[in-house]
Design a protein around this motif. Structure first.
Motif, PDB file in Angstrom:
ATOM      1  N   LEU A  11       1.468  22.383  29.365  1.00 56.00           N
ATOM      2  CA  LEU A  11       1.107  20.975  29.596  1.00 56.00           C
ATOM      3  C   LEU A  11       2.020  20.331  30.631  1.00 56.00           C
ATOM      4  N   LEU A  12       3.303  20.629  30.534  1.00 55.91           N
ATOM      5  CA  LEU A  12       4.258  20.076  31.493  1.00 55.91           C
ATOM      6  C   LEU A  12       3.965  20.575  32.901  1.00 55.91           C
ATOM      7  N   GLN A  14       1.152  21.396  34.126  1.00 54.66           N
ATOM      8  CA  GLN A  14      -0.082  20.768  34.613  1.00 54.66           C
ATOM      9  C   GLN A  14       0.103  19.300  34.967  1.00 54.66           C
ATOM     10  N   HIS A  15       0.926  18.580  34.188  1.00 61.44           N
ATOM     11  CA  HIS A  15       0.922  17.120  34.302  1.00 61.44           C
ATOM     12  C   HIS A  15       2.249  16.457  34.657  1.00 61.44           C
ATOM     13  N   ALA A  16       3.363  17.106  34.433  1.00 61.48           N
ATOM     14  CA  ALA A  16       4.654  16.432  34.591  1.00 61.48           C
ATOM     15  C   ALA A  16       5.017  16.146  36.038  1.00 61.48           C
ATOM     16  N   THR A  18       3.244  14.726  38.295  1.00 61.53           N
ATOM     17  CA  THR A  18       2.548  13.566  38.850  1.00 61.53           C
ATOM     18  C   THR A  18       2.874  12.318  38.041  1.00 61.53           C
ATOM     19  N   ARG A  19       3.304  11.299  38.737  1.00 61.90           N
ATOM     20  CA  ARG A  19       3.602  10.022  38.084  1.00 61.90           C
ATOM     21  C   ARG A  19       2.300   9.291  37.743  1.00 61.90           C
ATOM     22  N   VAL A  20       2.412   8.260  36.943  1.00 60.52           N
ATOM     23  CA  VAL A  20       1.241   7.471  36.545  1.00 60.52           C
ATOM     24  C   VAL A  20       0.553   6.865  37.763  1.00 60.52           C
ATOM     25  N   THR A  30      11.046  15.841  36.284  1.00 64.15           N
ATOM     26  CA  THR A  30      10.179  16.699  35.480  1.00 64.15           C
ATOM     27  C   THR A  30      10.978  17.646  34.595  1.00 64.15           C
ATOM     28  N   GLU A  55      -0.363  18.456  21.147  1.00 68.63           N
ATOM     29  CA  GLU A  55      -1.331  17.378  20.966  1.00 68.63           C
ATOM     30  C   GLU A  55      -1.340  16.828  19.544  1.00 68.63           C
TER      31      GLU A  55
END
Length: 84
Positions: A11-12, A14-16, A18-20, A30, A55
């Motif tokens: 998960l990290l 894939q998503h960490a 990119t900031r909001v 990250t 999750e």
């Protein structure tokens, strides 16, 4: 527990990064957040929680962590940083 950390790392990855706001997050940011999350999930498992997937993290888990940090006399600022 290794499976939980493996899923968290996926998960990290894939998503960490990119900031909001859509911009790229620094490697330092990250890795710091990743280390903090791995530490918290490891602590929850050590406390007896049977998390199978990241999750499944819920309010009761966060509350348990906060109570543990309070028991360990962590400062409110440290708790705030850990939760962010």
């Amino acid at each position: 527990m290794n499976q939980l950390i493996k899923l968290l790392n996926q998960l990290l990855a894939q998503h960490a990064g990119t900031r909001v706001n859509g911009k790229v997050a620094s490697d330092r940011t990250t890795s710091s957040y990743g280390e903090g999350l791995r530490t918290m999930f490891t602590k929850l498992v050590a406390m007896g929680y049977k998390l199978e997937k990241p999750e499944n993290l819920s309010e009761k888990h966060i509350e348990a962590l906060c109570k543990e940090w309070y028991r360990l006399a962590r400062s409110p600022k440290t708790m705030q940083v850990n939760l962010s």
